[in-house]
Design a protein around this motif. Structure first.
Motif, PDB file in Angstrom:
ATOM      1  N   ALA A 171     -39.641 -47.088   2.905  1.00  0.00           N
ATOM      2  CA  ALA A 171     -40.375 -47.842   1.663  1.00  0.00           C
ATOM      3  C   ALA A 171     -38.735 -47.122   0.767  1.00  0.00           C
ATOM      4  N   PHE A 172     -38.716 -45.670   0.002  1.00  0.00           N
ATOM      5  CA  PHE A 172     -36.745 -45.306  -0.108  1.00  0.00           C
ATOM      6  C   PHE A 172     -36.159 -46.894   0.008  1.00  0.00           C
ATOM      7  N   ILE A 173     -35.785 -47.197   1.224  1.00  0.00           N
ATOM      8  CA  ILE A 173     -34.336 -48.021   1.467  1.00  0.00           C
ATOM      9  C   ILE A 173     -34.713 -49.150   1.130  1.00  0.00           C
ATOM     10  N   HIS A 174     -36.262 -49.409   0.760  1.00  0.00           N
ATOM     11  CA  HIS A 174     -35.722 -50.983  -0.943  1.00  0.00           C
ATOM     12  C   HIS A 174     -35.712 -50.580  -2.197  1.00  0.00           C
ATOM     13  N   LEU A 175     -36.172 -48.755  -1.861  1.00  0.00           N
ATOM     14  CA  LEU A 175     -35.817 -49.217  -3.483  1.00  0.00           C
ATOM     15  C   LEU A 175     -34.568 -48.946  -3.854  1.00  0.00           C
ATOM     16  N   VAL A 176     -33.421 -47.904  -2.467  1.00  0.00           N
ATOM     17  CA  VAL A 176     -32.140 -48.194  -3.153  1.00  0.00           C
ATOM     18  C   VAL A 176     -31.844 -49.818  -2.922  1.00  0.00           C
ATOM     19  N   ALA A 177     -32.159 -50.562  -1.920  1.00  0.00           N
ATOM     20  CA  ALA A 177     -31.601 -51.905  -2.375  1.00  0.00           C
ATOM     21  C   ALA A 177     -31.789 -52.379  -3.315  1.00  0.00           C
ATOM     22  N   ALA A 178     -33.392 -52.049  -3.961  1.00  0.00           N
ATOM     23  CA  ALA A 178     -33.525 -52.999  -5.582  1.00  0.00           C
ATOM     24  C   ALA A 178     -32.946 -52.329  -6.360  1.00  0.00           C
ATOM     25  N   TRP A 179     -32.052 -51.385  -6.300  1.00  0.00           N
ATOM     26  CA  TRP A 179     -31.304 -50.590  -8.139  1.00  0.00           C
ATOM     27  C   TRP A 179     -29.712 -51.171  -6.968  1.00  0.00           C
ATOM     28  N   ILE A 180     -29.117 -51.425  -5.985  1.00  0.00           N
ATOM     29  CA  ILE A 180     -27.900 -52.131  -6.174  1.00  0.00           C
ATOM     30  C   ILE A 180     -28.383 -53.241  -6.142  1.00  0.00           C
ATOM     31  N   ILE A 181     -29.530 -54.307  -5.893  1.00  0.00           N
ATOM     32  CA  ILE A 181     -29.261 -56.019  -6.772  1.00  0.00           C
ATOM     33  C   ILE A 181     -29.095 -55.101  -8.506  1.00  0.00           C
ATOM     34  N   ILE A 182     -29.999 -54.745  -8.959  1.00  0.00           N
ATOM     35  CA  ILE A 182     -29.643 -55.044 -10.277  1.00  0.00           C
ATOM     36  C   ILE A 182     -28.673 -53.705 -10.821  1.00  0.00           C
TER      37      ILE A 182
ATOM     38  N   ARG B 128     -25.692 -59.090  -0.187  1.00  0.00           N
ATOM     39  CA  ARG B 128     -26.927 -59.092  -1.453  1.00  0.00           C
ATOM     40  C   ARG B 128     -26.871 -57.796  -0.301  1.00  0.00           C
ATOM     41  N   PRO B 129     -28.144 -56.883  -0.527  1.00  0.00           N
ATOM     42  CA  PRO B 129     -28.885 -56.038   0.075  1.00  0.00           C
ATOM     43  C   PRO B 129     -29.653 -56.773   1.176  1.00  0.00           C
ATOM     44  N   GLY B 130     -29.893 -56.391   2.050  1.00  0.00           N
ATOM     45  CA  GLY B 130     -31.015 -56.350   2.911  1.00  0.00           C
ATOM     46  C   GLY B 130     -32.242 -56.466   2.913  1.00  0.00           C
ATOM     47  N   VAL B 131     -32.489 -58.424   4.073  1.00  0.00           N
ATOM     48  CA  VAL B 131     -33.139 -58.718   3.310  1.00  0.00           C
ATOM     49  C   VAL B 131     -34.665 -59.254   4.898  1.00  0.00           C
ATOM     50  N   ALA B 132     -34.451 -57.969   5.772  1.00  0.00           N
ATOM     51  CA  ALA B 132     -35.081 -57.687   6.908  1.00  0.00           C
ATOM     52  C   ALA B 132     -34.792 -56.252   7.211  1.00  0.00           C
ATOM     53  N   VAL B 133     -35.060 -54.647   7.653  1.00  0.00           N
ATOM     54  CA  VAL B 133     -35.033 -54.010   7.357  1.00  0.00           C
ATOM     55  C   VAL B 133     -36.219 -53.203   8.111  1.00  0.00           C
ATOM     56  N   VAL B 134     -35.513 -52.908   9.157  1.00  0.00           N
ATOM     57  CA  VAL B 134     -36.619 -52.598  10.390  1.00  0.00           C
ATOM     58  C   VAL B 134     -36.131 -50.807  10.792  1.00  0.00           C
TER      59      VAL B 134
END
Length: 132
Positions: free
Chosen positions: A120-131, A13-19
């Motif tokens: 923020a865009f990385i988190h948005l894309v990660a959410a999109w990948i989950i959905i 699944r998408p990353g849970v920690a992103v830096v």
């Protein structure tokens, strides 16, 4: 003028920690930040990482937390260390996460000036990948 994305993932699944760091920054200094962000819901048994994270300090940190480091040795290490090559094959799931991120042109080319906006865009894309 580039950016590195450091991600901690528990599975495919998408990353849970992103830096985010500057492109010239090495992976080792960021390890503890990423490791601290990974949720402790289920205990980790193995940590699969690429050669950039091969250091005695990182290996010691993982062993102190009862986690088996699965990190290939760098080519310049004097005495190469053994690692579980079968477990290292699971690292491709994290590589798939990065591949899915880079499918979005805005992430692949980083149009944003501010790192907070890019993250923020990385988190948005990660959410999109989950959905999806």
């Amino acid at each position: 003028m580039s950016t590195k994305i450091h991600a901690g993932c528990r599975d495919e699944r998408p990353g849970v920690a992103v830096v985010l760091t500057a492109g010239q920054c090495h992976e080792s200094p960021v390890f503890e930040t990423v490791f601290a962000q990974v949720p402790t819901g289920q205990p980790l048994t193995h940590a699969m990482m690429d050669k950039g994270y091969d250091s005695d300090g990182i290996r010691g940190h993982l062993i102190a937390h009862a986690i088996v480091p699965v990190i290939p040795s760098k080519s310049n290490r004097r005495a190469p260390l053994d690692y579980d090559k079968e477990s290292d094959k699971l690292r491709e799931k994290v590589e798939r996460f990065f591949n899915n991120l880079k499918q979005f042109r805005r992430i692949a080319t980083r149009y944003e000036k501010l790192s907070q906006t890019f993250l923020a865009f990385i988190h948005l894309v990660a959410a999109w990948i989950i959905i999806k």
